[in-house]
Design a protein around this motif. Structure first.
Motif, PDB file in Angstrom:
ATOM      1  N   ILE A 118     -34.622  11.990 -16.220  1.00 21.84           N
ATOM      2  CA  ILE A 118     -33.896  13.190 -15.793  1.00 21.84           C
ATOM      3  C   ILE A 118     -32.466  13.169 -16.341  1.00 21.84           C
ATOM      4  CG2 ILE A 118     -32.891  14.289 -13.752  1.00 21.84           C
ATOM      5  CD1 ILE A 118     -35.579  12.998 -12.443  1.00 21.84           C
ATOM      6  N   ASP A 153     -31.674  22.683  -7.720  1.00 17.82           N
ATOM      7  CA  ASP A 153     -32.225  22.459  -9.062  1.00 17.82           C
ATOM      8  C   ASP A 153     -33.759  22.587  -9.031  1.00 17.82           C
ATOM      9  OD1 ASP A 153     -33.322  21.047 -11.358  1.00 17.82           O
ATOM     10  OD2 ASP A 153     -31.298  20.277 -11.692  1.00 17.82           O
ATOM     11  N   GLU A 154     -34.260  23.557  -9.804  1.00 21.00           N
ATOM     12  CA  GLU A 154     -35.694  23.865  -9.733  1.00 21.00           C
ATOM     13  C   GLU A 154     -36.550  22.676 -10.183  1.00 21.00           C
ATOM     14  OE1 GLU A 154     -36.632  27.509 -11.700  1.00 21.00           O
ATOM     15  OE2 GLU A 154     -38.744  27.361 -11.127  1.00 21.00           O
ATOM     16  N   GLN A 155     -36.149  22.045 -11.295  1.00 18.97           N
ATOM     17  CA  GLN A 155     -36.951  20.927 -11.811  1.00 18.97           C
ATOM     18  C   GLN A 155     -36.972  19.759 -10.816  1.00 18.97           C
ATOM     19  OE1 GLN A 155     -39.013  20.951 -14.528  1.00 18.97           O
ATOM     20  NE2 GLN A 155     -39.688  19.070 -13.507  1.00 18.97           N
ATOM     21  N   ASN A 174     -40.114  17.963  -8.956  1.00 22.62           N
ATOM     22  CA  ASN A 174     -40.343  16.505  -8.947  1.00 22.62           C
ATOM     23  C   ASN A 174     -40.450  15.972  -7.514  1.00 22.62           C
ATOM     24  OD1 ASN A 174     -39.929  16.848 -11.627  1.00 22.62           O
ATOM     25  ND2 ASN A 174     -38.020  15.673 -11.762  1.00 22.62           N
TER      26      ASN A 174
END
Ligand code: SAM
Length: 261
Positions: free
Chosen positions: A2, A61-63, A67
């Motif tokens: 990341i 944060d979408e990502q 996760n």
């Protein structure tokens, strides 16, 4: 792998001793827990180990939210949104215990929003929050010190605040340039009643606008030289804003409120 986003204040806490310490500050077992900005889920894992009754996290944060869903599956509810847009008061039926290694760029905005919106039925029983050290120093500053100002006055209005410890940059990845501090907040049973927190904001803004000057000008601007207020609150107009103790500001906000009602 990341890539941390600077714009979202992403410095992930990696020091296991600190992670353990944070989750030992207050009881988590069987509590309703809210974590702000879980990031890669480091603190989240430590909180989960302590078996909360219900666990909710808010991550912008979408990502990272995707996760977290993969990593923690059904163990927590994940809100992929901006914490500043959330109505925390209506998230739970019971009081929440709140944790957050806050994104530094909006940490004071988050705290001010919570304090401003607090009615007398607190929606949390305590807050365990990490700030940039300079900001924490301003939050806990006593009057007659250089760090004392609007933030100290507004934050201490309804909350008792204790510093737990300072944390070195090495505890995070990527390593920030600054030290951090961990603060513990819990609601005060008694506090000076101000109906509209905007009045406290206004009084502190006008008084601290020129913090090196005597308070005569801001006082006259807000109270038109009202001698009755000066006598009642025993205020000396030759003092500077940082020389008035915290309760005097709350009382000034009350007087300002009375004046306008
Ligand atoms: N809690 C994690 C840890 O200690 O490793 C991460 C902390 S990092 C300092 C701040 C986190 O808040 C990041 O995951 C970031 O994406 C998230 N964040 C930033 N702005 C946010 C916002 N407005 N609402 C919710 N989360 C936000």
């Amino acid at each position: 792998m990341i890539k941390a986003k600077k714009s979202l204040g992403q410095n992930f806490l990696i020091d296991k001793n600190i992670l353990e310490k944070i989750t030992n500050i207050t009881k988590i077992k069987d509590k309703i827990v809210l974590e702000i900005g879980p990031g890669t889920g480091n603190l989240t894992s430590y909180i989960l180990k302590k078996k909360p009754k219900k666990f909710c996290v808010i991550e912008k944060d979408e990502q990272l939210a995707i996760n977290l869903r993969e990593k923690f599956n059904n163990q927590l509810s994940i809100i992929n949104n901006d914490v500043l847009k959330i109505d925390e008061e209506n998230l739970f039926r019971e009081k929440a215990t709140v944790f957050g290694n806050l994104p530094y760029n909006i940490s004071t905005e988050i705290l001010s929003k919570w304090i401003k919106n607090l009615n007398n039925n607190f929606w949390f029983d305590c807050l365990v929050l990490m700030f940039q050290k300079e900001v924490a120093d301003r939050i806990i500053a006593e009057f007659n010190t250089k760090n004392y100002g609007r933030l100290s006055i507004i934050c201490n209005w309804k909350l008792n605040i204790h510093k737990i410890c300072d944390i070195k940059p090495e505890a995070f990845k990527p390593k920030p340039k600054i030290y951090s501090s961990l603060l513990f907040f819990h609601p005060k049973k008694n506090f000076i009643k101000i109906n509209d927190p905007n009045n406290l904001e206004k009084v502190t803004r006008v008084f601290f606008n020129q913090r090196r000057k005597m308070i005569k000008k801001p006082f006259n601007q807000l109270f038109n030289g009202d001698q009755r207020v000066l006598n009642k609150l025993k205020i000396n107009l030759n003092l500077r804003p940082q020389n008035l103790n915290i309760d005097t500001y709350y009382k000034l906000a009350q007087e300002y409120e009375n004046l306008r009602s």
